[in-house]
Design a protein around this motif. Structure first.
Motif, mmCIF file in Angstrom:
data_model
loop_
_atom_site.group_PDB
_atom_site.id
_atom_site.type_symbol
_atom_site.label_atom_id
_atom_site.label_comp_id
_atom_site.label_asym_id
_atom_site.label_seq_id
_atom_site.Cartn_x
_atom_site.Cartn_y
_atom_site.Cartn_z
ATOM 1 N N VAL A 111 38.070 34.140 51.556
ATOM 2 C CA VAL A 111 37.556 35.150 52.480
ATOM 3 C C VAL A 111 36.799 36.177 51.651
ATOM 4 C CG1 VAL A 111 38.090 36.804 54.304
ATOM 5 C CG2 VAL A 111 39.613 34.876 53.901
ATOM 6 N N ARG A 112 35.609 36.537 52.126
ATOM 7 C CA ARG A 112 34.776 37.490 51.383
ATOM 8 C C ARG A 112 34.413 38.680 52.264
ATOM 9 N NH1 ARG A 112 32.629 34.759 46.886
ATOM 10 N NH2 ARG A 112 32.774 32.489 47.035
ATOM 11 N N ASN A 113 34.555 39.862 51.689
ATOM 12 C CA ASN A 113 34.159 41.090 52.382
ATOM 13 C C ASN A 113 32.917 41.710 51.752
ATOM 14 O OD1 ASN A 113 36.525 41.123 54.156
ATOM 15 N ND2 ASN A 113 37.669 41.487 52.261
ATOM 16 N N VAL A 114 32.762 41.472 50.465
ATOM 17 C CA VAL A 114 31.663 42.046 49.683
ATOM 18 C C VAL A 114 31.080 40.900 48.856
ATOM 19 C CG1 VAL A 114 31.141 43.693 47.816
ATOM 20 C CG2 VAL A 114 32.847 44.303 49.548
ATOM 21 N N ALA A 115 29.764 40.844 48.713
ATOM 22 C CA ALA A 115 29.153 39.761 47.938
ATOM 23 C C ALA A 115 29.537 39.877 46.466
ATOM 24 C CB ALA A 115 27.636 39.807 48.087
ATOM 25 N N ALA A 116 29.977 38.761 45.897
ATOM 26 C CA ALA A 116 30.305 38.703 44.465
ATOM 27 C C ALA A 116 30.387 37.237 44.077
ATOM 28 C CB ALA A 116 31.628 39.407 44.167
ATOM 29 N N GLY A 117 30.498 36.995 42.792
ATOM 30 C CA GLY A 117 30.766 35.653 42.282
ATOM 31 C C GLY A 117 29.799 34.597 42.799
ATOM 32 N N SER A 118 30.367 33.460 43.227
ATOM 33 C CA SER A 118 29.517 32.311 43.563
ATOM 34 C C SER A 118 28.672 32.563 44.811
ATOM 35 C CB SER A 118 30.353 31.037 43.728
ATOM 36 O OG SER A 118 31.134 31.096 44.894
ATOM 37 N N LEU A 119 29.142 33.417 45.723
ATOM 38 C CA LEU A 119 28.323 33.698 46.917
ATOM 39 C C LEU A 119 27.073 34.477 46.516
ATOM 40 C CD1 LEU A 119 28.197 33.638 50.141
ATOM 41 C CD2 LEU A 119 28.864 36.030 49.955
ATOM 42 N N LEU B 57 22.356 37.293 46.411
ATOM 43 C CA LEU B 57 22.718 38.632 46.884
ATOM 44 C C LEU B 57 23.141 39.486 45.692
ATOM 45 C CD1 LEU B 57 24.997 37.506 49.872
ATOM 46 C CD2 LEU B 57 22.673 38.412 50.033
ATOM 47 N N GLU B 58 22.895 40.763 45.807
ATOM 48 C CA GLU B 58 23.329 41.651 44.727
ATOM 49 C C GLU B 58 24.845 41.841 44.823
ATOM 50 O OE1 GLU B 58 22.587 46.078 42.939
ATOM 51 O OE2 GLU B 58 21.289 45.363 44.577
ATOM 52 N N GLU B 59 25.537 41.689 43.696
ATOM 53 C CA GLU B 59 26.990 41.895 43.712
ATOM 54 C C GLU B 59 27.297 43.298 44.201
ATOM 55 O OE1 GLU B 59 29.965 39.245 41.075
ATOM 56 O OE2 GLU B 59 29.432 41.197 40.284
ATOM 57 N N GLY B 60 28.231 43.384 45.131
ATOM 58 C CA GLY B 60 28.604 44.695 45.656
ATOM 59 C C GLY B 60 28.037 44.950 47.045
ATOM 60 N N LEU C 102 39.372 45.173 48.379
ATOM 61 C CA LEU C 102 39.582 43.712 48.343
ATOM 62 C C LEU C 102 38.217 43.072 48.604
ATOM 63 C CD1 LEU C 102 41.461 41.223 48.168
ATOM 64 C CD2 LEU C 102 41.861 41.462 50.632
ATOM 65 N N VAL C 103 37.558 42.681 47.517
ATOM 66 C CA VAL C 103 36.199 42.131 47.594
ATOM 67 C C VAL C 103 36.235 40.726 48.191
ATOM 68 C CG1 VAL C 103 34.270 41.340 46.137
ATOM 69 C CG2 VAL C 103 35.328 43.561 45.735
ATOM 70 N N ASP C 104 37.117 39.893 47.650
ATOM 71 C CA ASP C 104 37.308 38.538 48.186
ATOM 72 C C ASP C 104 38.641 38.003 47.668
ATOM 73 O OD1 ASP C 104 36.827 37.620 45.544
ATOM 74 O OD2 ASP C 104 34.696 37.342 45.945
ATOM 75 N N PHE C 105 39.086 36.918 48.242
ATOM 76 C CA PHE C 105 40.301 36.273 47.730
ATOM 77 C C PHE C 105 40.328 34.826 48.171
ATOM 78 C CE2 PHE C 105 43.006 35.911 51.551
ATOM 79 C CZ PHE C 105 42.366 36.775 52.422
ATOM 80 N N GLU D 137 36.655 53.973 43.531
ATOM 81 C CA GLU D 137 35.823 55.040 42.959
ATOM 82 C C GLU D 137 34.924 54.521 41.850
ATOM 83 O OE1 GLU D 137 35.735 58.158 43.999
ATOM 84 O OE2 GLU D 137 37.267 57.785 45.547
ATOM 85 N N THR D 138 35.544 53.857 40.861
ATOM 86 C CA THR D 138 34.801 53.518 39.646
ATOM 87 C C THR D 138 34.189 52.118 39.691
ATOM 88 O OG1 THR D 138 36.749 52.538 38.621
ATOM 89 C CG2 THR D 138 36.429 54.898 38.270
ATOM 90 N N LYS D 139 34.594 51.297 40.685
ATOM 91 C CA LYS D 139 34.180 49.883 40.784
ATOM 92 C C LYS D 139 34.716 49.041 39.606
ATOM 93 C CE LYS D 139 31.047 50.285 44.300
ATOM 94 N NZ LYS D 139 31.393 51.641 44.750
ATOM 95 N N ASN D 140 35.626 49.614 38.852
ATOM 96 C CA ASN D 140 36.250 48.911 37.744
ATOM 97 C C ASN D 140 36.948 47.645 38.260
ATOM 98 O OD1 ASN D 140 37.089 48.570 35.145
ATOM 99 N ND2 ASN D 140 38.811 50.004 35.281
ATOM 100 N N LYS D 141 36.794 46.534 37.534
ATOM 101 C CA LYS D 141 37.384 45.266 37.983
ATOM 102 C C LYS D 141 38.847 45.179 37.548
ATOM 103 C CE LYS D 141 32.971 42.852 37.486
ATOM 104 N NZ LYS D 141 32.461 43.171 38.807
#
Ligand code: TMP
Length: 256
Positions: free
Chosen positions: A93-101, A107-110, A173-176, A208-212
């Protein structure tokens, strides 16, 4: 020496026969892999943290009525679970674009997605877990339309609940990824959440920081993985003392 019967060994976990029929012991290893095992390392403490975080999330999901395989935690690295027949799908499930999507669609990550997107990957290491559609899933009988409906409604509830839970502690929660299994009780079968939910299979960004705070730290050679997982545990209110000192094998006990 470990005399229990090993039922299955995956990249990050081992399943042993449980104390009663229909149960298994799920053991979290410190192994970290990425890109279908091309990158592999041992990160001391990771298994202990994932065991604790996954226990917490499965219990919370159980509390809102999501059926899961989880029974109880046994020790720092192991939990008792119900034996299920794993459906060979990785449900993302993805809420924000990242990784393989982000890569696949340019798409720009984030980038926040217009709505949550559910994807299915066929669980097959030799093929590198390819993206599949419902057409493939039903044509090859990996699952059926009724089960897919159940999985869709469960995974969206899981996403809503976990998104809120993490947001409450300053984490997006960006994706899982999660997995489901068939649990047989008498002649009745139901779909339950299985495997684990931990920073190994989620993308978790500090709001806040977008730190992974997830396994991308390993995939992208950023370092600080255990510290990041520890931060997730700490924010969830979990106390995991010295995860790096809990070893997998027998521990020498000195007599005084
Ligand atoms: P992806 O962007 O690489 O497809 O990953 C999507 C999510 O699934 C991300 O949270 C990481 C997780 N994931 C796994 O848990 N196992 C895997 O093998 C892969 C590829 C991703």
């Amino acid at each position: 020496m470990n005399r229990r019967r090993r039922v299955y060994e995956g990249k990050a976990k081992i399943l042993y026969e449980g104390p009663e029929p229909g149960t298994l012991v799920q053991h979290f290893k410190d192994d970290a892999t990425a890109f279908n095992n091309k990158k592999h390392d041992r990160i001391e403490g990771k298994g202990v943290l994932n065991n604790r975080i996954s226990e917490f999330l499965f219990q919370k999901l159980g509390d809102i009525g999501v059926p899961t395989h989880f029974i109880k935690r046994l020790n720092m690295r192991e939990q008792l679970i119900r034996e299920v027949e794993i459906i060979p799908l990785e449900v993302v499930v993805r809420n924000v674009a990242a990784g393989s999507l982000a890569t696949r669609l340019g798409l720009e990550e984030g980038t926040v997605l217009p709505r949550s997107i559910v994807e299915f990957y066929y669980k097959n290491d030799q093929l590198g877990d390819p993206l599949v559609t419902e057409e493939h899933i039903t044509a090859f009988s990996w699952s059926n339309p009724q089960e897919i409906d159940d999985i869709m409604s469960l995974v969206l509830r899981i996403n809503d609940f976990l998104s809120g839970l993490f947001l409450g502690v300053g984490i997006r929660l960006v994706d899982f990824k999660c997995e489901f299994g068939r649990l047989w009780e008498n002649d009745q079968m139901r779909i339950v959440l299985a495997d684990e939910i931990s920073p190994d299979c989620c993308r978790l960004w500090d709001v806040e920081t977008k730190n992974k705070l997830d396994k991308d730290r390993f995939r992208r050679d950023m370092g600080g993985l255990v510290e990041a997982y520890q931060e997730v545990a700490r924010r969830l209110g979990l106390h995991v003392d010295n995860p790096t000192r809990v070893r997998s094998g027998p521990v020498l006990v000195r007599s005084k």
